[in-house]
Design a protein around this motif. Structure first.
Motif, PDB file in Angstrom:
ATOM      1  N   ILE A 316      -2.165  -8.054  -6.453  1.00  0.00           N
ATOM      2  CA  ILE A 316      -1.331  -6.948  -6.944  1.00  0.00           C
ATOM      3  C   ILE A 316      -1.124  -5.928  -5.826  1.00  0.00           C
ATOM      4  O   ILE A 316      -0.023  -5.445  -5.599  1.00  0.00           O
ATOM      5  N   TRP A 317      -2.193  -5.614  -5.119  1.00  0.00           N
ATOM      6  CA  TRP A 317      -2.098  -4.696  -3.979  1.00  0.00           C
ATOM      7  C   TRP A 317      -1.164  -5.263  -2.924  1.00  0.00           C
ATOM      8  O   TRP A 317      -0.312  -4.550  -2.374  1.00  0.00           O
ATOM      9  N   LEU A 318      -1.298  -6.550  -2.640  1.00  0.00           N
ATOM     10  CA  LEU A 318      -0.472  -7.202  -1.629  1.00  0.00           C
ATOM     11  C   LEU A 318       1.002  -7.105  -2.000  1.00  0.00           C
ATOM     12  O   LEU A 318       1.859  -6.907  -1.142  1.00  0.00           O
ATOM     13  N   GLU A 319       1.277  -7.223  -3.280  1.00  0.00           N
ATOM     14  CA  GLU A 319       2.665  -7.191  -3.745  1.00  0.00           C
ATOM     15  C   GLU A 319       3.256  -5.787  -3.756  1.00  0.00           C
ATOM     16  O   GLU A 319       4.422  -5.595  -3.412  1.00  0.00           O
ATOM     17  N   LEU A 320       2.459  -4.784  -4.111  1.00  0.00           N
ATOM     18  CA  LEU A 320       3.001  -3.451  -4.377  1.00  0.00           C
ATOM     19  C   LEU A 320       2.764  -2.425  -3.278  1.00  0.00           C
ATOM     20  O   LEU A 320       3.354  -1.354  -3.312  1.00  0.00           O
ATOM     21  N   ARG A 321       1.915  -2.723  -2.309  1.00  0.00           N
ATOM     22  CA  ARG A 321       1.480  -1.668  -1.384  1.00  0.00           C
ATOM     23  C   ARG A 321       2.635  -1.018  -0.622  1.00  0.00           C
ATOM     24  O   ARG A 321       2.596   0.169  -0.316  1.00  0.00           O
ATOM     25  N   HIS A 322       3.691  -1.796  -0.293  1.00  0.00           N
ATOM     26  CA  HIS A 322       4.802  -1.226   0.459  1.00  0.00           C
ATOM     27  C   HIS A 322       5.967  -0.812  -0.427  1.00  0.00           C
ATOM     28  O   HIS A 322       7.021  -0.421   0.077  1.00  0.00           O
ATOM     29  N   ALA A 323       5.782  -0.894  -1.747  1.00  0.00           N
ATOM     30  CA  ALA A 323       6.829  -0.473  -2.680  1.00  0.00           C
ATOM     31  C   ALA A 323       6.768   1.038  -2.873  1.00  0.00           C
ATOM     32  O   ALA A 323       5.712   1.656  -2.769  1.00  0.00           O
ATOM     33  N   HIS A 324       7.921   1.632  -3.167  1.00  0.00           N
ATOM     34  CA  HIS A 324       7.974   3.059  -3.496  1.00  0.00           C
ATOM     35  C   HIS A 324       7.079   3.304  -4.708  1.00  0.00           C
ATOM     36  O   HIS A 324       6.994   2.470  -5.614  1.00  0.00           O
ATOM     37  N   ILE A 325       6.403   4.440  -4.765  1.00  0.00           N
ATOM     38  CA  ILE A 325       5.446   4.717  -5.834  1.00  0.00           C
ATOM     39  C   ILE A 325       6.112   4.623  -7.215  1.00  0.00           C
ATOM     40  O   ILE A 325       5.504   4.143  -8.177  1.00  0.00           O
ATOM     41  N   ALA A 326       7.367   5.053  -7.325  1.00  0.00           N
ATOM     42  CA  ALA A 326       8.066   4.962  -8.616  1.00  0.00           C
ATOM     43  C   ALA A 326       8.319   3.505  -8.986  1.00  0.00           C
ATOM     44  O   ALA A 326       8.146   3.097 -10.142  1.00  0.00           O
TER      45      ALA A 326
END
Length: 667
Positions: A316-326
């Motif tokens: 989950i971290w790998l997927e979301l870490r570079h996504a905008h917080i929103a």
């Protein structure tokens, strides 16, 4: 003395391995697995490391990986150890005299601690230390191997490493560097460690660097201005030696290295970066990648403290870490909703909470799904909690308004009027946020900080003398100087006259989905120009002095540009492809994210390395992942350290302050 081992860039079936995977393979296979004696009956070995090499190992390998290679015990070189004369020992050490003395005391005399010693040094060992070892005749027959691993960096990311020079800003750019012994020590050690990254990958780079600028005949080039030049020369010296000392090391250039320092971009370390990764490290009181939280205890009577590591092994971290917080928050909500709707155990869990009666058949399904359900719910719940905390802080501190003003300043849409209005009307803003805003403002409008104008602004913001130091000390990196504010290494052209103070140009070919996502670090522009062969030779000369066909309008440049356009066109509607990993349809993030993480690296072009002296940022780490996808070339970021804004600001304060200590870095 053997050097760096096999090139692991490609395995069976042309499998491409990332920088950290290669580092891991070298430690496990070339070092641990190779330490096997044919005549030895011992199955298990002892691994002995110093304080530095244990960090090298922990950044690349898990304890389970080490155990799998036959290591049953990991020991600290400087702690009292139990003699194990029937076992072989592997020593992974820095080539320091004190380490060699400890090793010799372990293995000399009638009763050595171990049967045989396999010694691996993290970087080239001085000849006098080799002679010192050979002089001990009782030890030499007990040495199974004496080798230089040439691996002396912390692989903090699949595409990132640090040389562990937390004090580089102070030691290379501080008030009294001209008379400092630490200046050369820091520079030489840093160069050695940077060079070992190329030894690991069996890469020989074109070494380019940010040259010192001469503005006019009256300007004086300082030692600080020459730091990238000096580091480039030291790295080049180390690499030149590798050509004759490391077997199969390339004799011709195979990749590109760009060495810069924080003077090219002083905004990136202090501006609010709105990705999930950056927000977590900026706003939450994390210890490195460790997040501490409270969970219900097994007894159910109270809560207990639990630690979670936000690292690559978490899909989950790998997927979301570079996504905008929103975006990350929305996707986490979707995941939890989908998971509950598709997972039988989760549904029944919710039914039982609602007071509904559960059938025996339903209970059987719960038991079958429970182990997987428990693990997945725990991971999802963790990230939902973290994202919720971040969003609460953003709301409570009014961070959106601050972030908007920061980005408007950077892109030339705001100026003195808006900053003064903010300082007057937002008296409740935190001192740190006001400080960061003024640091950005001073870099874009240095003339506003001439004479006593800057001091009045800082007094309006009610900054402490300590915080004022942070603003004033930016001059050591070229800030607050009207002549040096371009900083980006290339000219910025704008259509509108009122944008003349902008530190960034709007990138019309970039898709903006989320508010506050306009900002980009300068290295993004530099790497793109380097890849296209458009980076100025005058501002970024090359140690190797390559022919124009390599760094100019080369034959490969058009194909690289085409590849970049192709990668860019693959963007999704909402989130760039580099920030959006594969998701399975189970409402969760399956192992497919990890399984396919390296598939995008197949058929890559030559690697590009960027080394940032003075501390890299999470926005820069994000950008190298983005550019790897866009340019179809693995981009690797190296730095003296990886700094979040609070740490960077503390380091800035230390440039001309004797009151602060290194202990205050962890704020």
């Amino acid at each position: 003395m053997s050097g760096a081992g096999s090139d692991f860039s490609f395995g069976g079936g042309d499998e491409y391995k990332t920088f950290r995977q290669i580092s891991r393979d070298r430690l496990l296979h070339e070092m641990l697995r190779s330490a096997k004696s044919k005549d030895s009956k011992a199955i298990w070995k002892v691994l002995i490391m110093d304080k530095f090499t244990v960090k090298i190992m922990s950044c690349s390998c898990k304890m389970a990986d080490i155990t799998e290679e036959g290591v049953s015990l990991v020991e600290d070189l400087y702690k009292r150890r139990q003699p194990l004369p029937s076992m072989d020992a592997i020593y992974f050490l820095q080539p320091l005299k004190e380490n060699v003395i400890m090793f010799l005391s372990d293995m000399s005399g009638r009763c050595p601690l171990y049967r045989k010693a396999y010694v691996f040094f993290s970087s080239p060992i001085p000849k006098e230390l080799v002679a010192y070892i050979k002089n001990d005749t009782s030890v030499v027959p007990r040495i199974g191997a004496l080798s230089e691993m040439n691996l002396e960096y912390f692989a903090i990311d699949n595409q990132g490493f640090v040389t562990d020079h937390e004090m580089a800003l102070e030691e290379l750019y501080g008030e009294n560097v001209e008379n400092s012994r630490k200046f050369n020590e820091c520079l030489n050690t840093m160069a050695t460690r940077v060079a070992t990254a190329f030894a690991s990958l069996k890469e020989f780079p074109y070494v380019r660097y940010h040259a010192a600028k001469t503005f006019d005949s009256s300007s004086v080039t300082t030692l600080r201005d020459l730091v990238p030049t000096k580091l480039a020369a030291c790295v080049w010296h180390c690499l030149s030696k590798y050509k004759s000392t490391i077997p199969d090391f390339p004799q011709k250039e195979t990749c590109e290295l760009l060495i810069v320092d924080r003077s090219v971009d002083q905004i990136a370390p202090v501006i609010h970066e709105w990705t999930y990764d950056a927000m977590c490290h900026d706003l939450l009181n994390m210890d490195g990648n460790k997040y501490v939280h409270q969970v219900p205890s097994l007894s159910g009577s109270a809560t207990e403290t639990k630690e979670a590591l936000l690292e690559d092994h978490d899909p989950i971290w790998l997927e979301l870490r570079h996504a905008h917080i929103a975006d990350a928050s929305e996707r986490l909500h979707e995941k939890m909703t989908n998971f509950v709707s598709k997972n039988k155990a989760a549904q029944i869990h919710h039914m039982s909470r609602d007071g509904n009666e559960i059938s025996t058949r339903d209970l059987q399904k719960v038991v079958q799904a429970l182990p997987q359900y428990s693990d997945q719910v725990e991971k999802l719940s963790l990230h939902v909690e973290i994202a919720g905390k971040v969003n609460n802080i953003v709301r409570e501190t009014g961070l959106r308004n601050i972030g908007q003003l920061e980005q408007d300043l950077v892109f030339g849409d705001a100026g003195a009027k808006e900053v003064i209005n903010f300082l007057r009307t937002k008296q409740d803003a935190s001192s740190e946020n006001k400080l960061r805003l003024l640091m950005i403002y001073s870099l874009i409008y240095p003339e506003k900080f001439e004479s006593d104008k800057g001091e009045k602004l800082m007094q309006l913001a009610k900054l402490s003398p300590d915080d004022m130091n942070a603003v004033n000390n930016m001059r050591y990196l070229g800030g607050l100087d009207g002549k040096k504010t371009s900083g980006s290494g290339f000219s910025l052209k704008f259509d509108s006259q009122n944008k003349k103070h902008a530190a960034r140009k709007v990138r019309n070919n970039e898709e903006e989905t989320w508010a506050l996502s306009r900002f980009y670090p300068i290295i993004e522009e530099l790497v793109e120009k380097l890849s296209k062969g458009e980076l100025s030779q005058q501002e970024y000369p090359c140690m190797n002095d390559p022919s124009p066909t390599v760094h100019g309008t080369s034959q490969s440049a058009p194909s690289r540009a085409t590849q970049g356009q192709h990668a860019h066109s693959m963007r999704s509607r909402r989130t760039a492809t580099w920030a959006k990993a594969q998701r399975s349809d189970d409402g969760y993030s399956s192992d497919s994210v990890l399984r396919h993480a390296s598939s995008d690296f197949k058929r890559m072009g030559q690697r590009i390395f960027v080394f940032m002296i003075g501390g890299a940022t999470r926005s820069e780490l994000r950008v190298v992942h983005k550019l790897t996808s866009k340019l179809k070339r693995e981009v690797i970021l190296g730095s003296s350290s990886l700094d979040d804004p609070p740490q960077y600001i503390t380091k800035l304060k230390m440039l001309a302050s004797k009151e602060l200590s290194v202990d205050k870095l962890h704020i």
